[in-house]
Design a protein around this motif. Sequence first.
Motif, PDB file in Angstrom:
ATOM      1  N   ALA A   1      45.550  85.516  64.532  1.00  0.00           N
ATOM      2  CA  ALA A   1      45.710  86.648  63.618  1.00  0.00           C
ATOM      3  C   ALA A   1      47.139  86.712  63.098  1.00  0.00           C
ATOM      4  O   ALA A   1      47.362  87.005  61.918  1.00  0.00           O
ATOM      5  CB  ALA A   1      45.334  87.945  64.334  1.00  0.00           C
TER       6      ALA A   1
ATOM      7  N   THR B   1      47.493  84.512  60.371  1.00  0.00           N
ATOM      8  CA  THR B   1      46.518  84.871  59.319  1.00  0.00           C
ATOM      9  C   THR B   1      45.391  83.853  59.221  1.00  0.00           C
ATOM     10  O   THR B   1      44.843  83.624  58.136  1.00  0.00           O
ATOM     11  CB  THR B   1      47.185  85.065  57.937  1.00  0.00           C
ATOM     12  OG1 THR B   1      47.670  83.803  57.429  1.00  0.00           O
ATOM     13  CG2 THR B   1      48.330  86.054  58.008  1.00  0.00           C
TER      14      THR B   1
ATOM     15  N   THR C   1      40.643  87.206  60.886  1.00  0.00           N
ATOM     16  CA  THR C   1      40.777  88.637  60.665  1.00  0.00           C
ATOM     17  C   THR C   1      40.995  89.342  61.997  1.00  0.00           C
ATOM     18  O   THR C   1      40.862  88.742  63.065  1.00  0.00           O
ATOM     19  CB  THR C   1      39.520  89.198  59.989  1.00  0.00           C
ATOM     20  OG1 THR C   1      38.382  88.913  60.815  1.00  0.00           O
ATOM     21  CG2 THR C   1      39.316  88.574  58.629  1.00  0.00           C
TER      22      THR C   1
END
Length: 510
Positions: free
Chosen positions: A374, A377, A380
């Motif tokens: 996360a 990125t 999600t």
Amino acid sequence: MKKISLILGLFALLGWMSSCDKGFDQLNVNPTAATALNPVFTFNNAISNTSFPASTLIFEEAIVQQMFSPNSGITQGGNFNVDNRGSAGANAPLWQRYYRDNLRYLVDGIAKTKNDAARTNLYNMMRILKAYVAMVLTDTYGDVPYSEAGLGYLSANVMPKYDTQESIYNDVIKELTEATAALDATKPTEAGEIMFGGDIAKWKKTGYSIMLRAGMRLSKVNPTLAQATVQKAVAGGLMQSNADNFVVRENANYQNPIGTTLNSTEAANYYLTGAFVTYLKTTSDPRLMSIAVRYVGAKSGPEQTAAKANRDPAVQIGMPLGYDNGTILARATADGLASFYDYSQLDRTRMGYFTAPCFLVTYAQTQLLLAEAAQRTWTTGNATDFYNAGVTAHMKQLGDYDATSLVSDANIATYLQKNPYAAANGLELINNQYWIASFLNGPEVFANFRRSGFPTLTPNPYPGKEIKGNFINRLSYPDSEQSVNAVKRQEAVARQGPDNLDTHVWWDKQ
């Protein structure tokens, strides 16, 4: 006349012998002996032998500065940054255990179930475990036998080629993708397997969680493939709680090799490092009480008695690196201790017990990898939430060793409040927690340390090291390979680099 009688007698004897031969083969076959081995039994044998050998104390745990011995001889390795070769050397047990007692059973079982529609779930479970085993081997040594490994009986190939680590990872990801997707709860679920008792949902979550680990391992060398693999794993469905942990359950008959060692010949020889204990104390980590014990005032191994045992985090003192059994005595005195036996150890009555479970892949590790994904990125979700869940899961996981090791909800909340996640140094925070959450999983903590570069450790200052750099990058091949598979081993060395502790594995891109 005598001649005719002799001939007739001979024919009669031959006839009698012939009649005796009838049924002879049946008489000499044990009617109760098994004529075929159920492959679930060999699978279970492979599972039980996936627990890590005691040699991980010598190298992996010492390299990542969690636990080590100040002694030389068979216990030297990561403690002095030296190799330890030979068929009985410290670099050999993982190789031997995973090839001889694990992978060969998996290869045989996979061959026996591949075309058996009634055993499709067993077939795919074995593919998942084989992928895990292959990752451990290649992460530890680099290029290793894979595509031709375990075929000595099936195809008389006793000199398997060494596959490149890149090709191994490509196939591992393929195998995990296919095998996990193919698991089907509507088909025979193999209740006799000892990992999950045939729980297909848990096997699926394990397969995708191993895939997540494989994807994150490639974060430096191939970020594009890493991200794609991570996203595939997340979409498949990962572990959701500690109940999903991929763990070998040990017992009196199948004991934890590390626990057995720490409760016998090496009971007084292994100590928690100063780096590990200090980090836990500095962050007020409640796990220190679950992990450590100090036999206050002990001047010898026999004096490490229950009466002297103190588990209070405030009194724990880790042994500093850079010393051997000759020089550590003066340092212990300088630290105000009775002897080096007075330093903190892993509590061998709980986490270090001979029936302690051996955790291979956990919900805690999975959540922390998700936190990093996360942060990058690549998936999600909120990195803070994944981070908090990972820390919480490991503190709860400790209760699986012993009820007294469980960290309370209140202490977890206090710790997270004092040590909050911050995106600015997120990768360091996440991987520092992974370091703690992977304690006693030597191969994994060693691999993630090389991949992530965290925690930031001070190089071991012991003089006379054999490495050129600051840390060991891989383990060398056992000397036995030079004797039994020299040509194929040399091909790997020529391709990968010198067979020493300095050579980097493929995914450890510089």
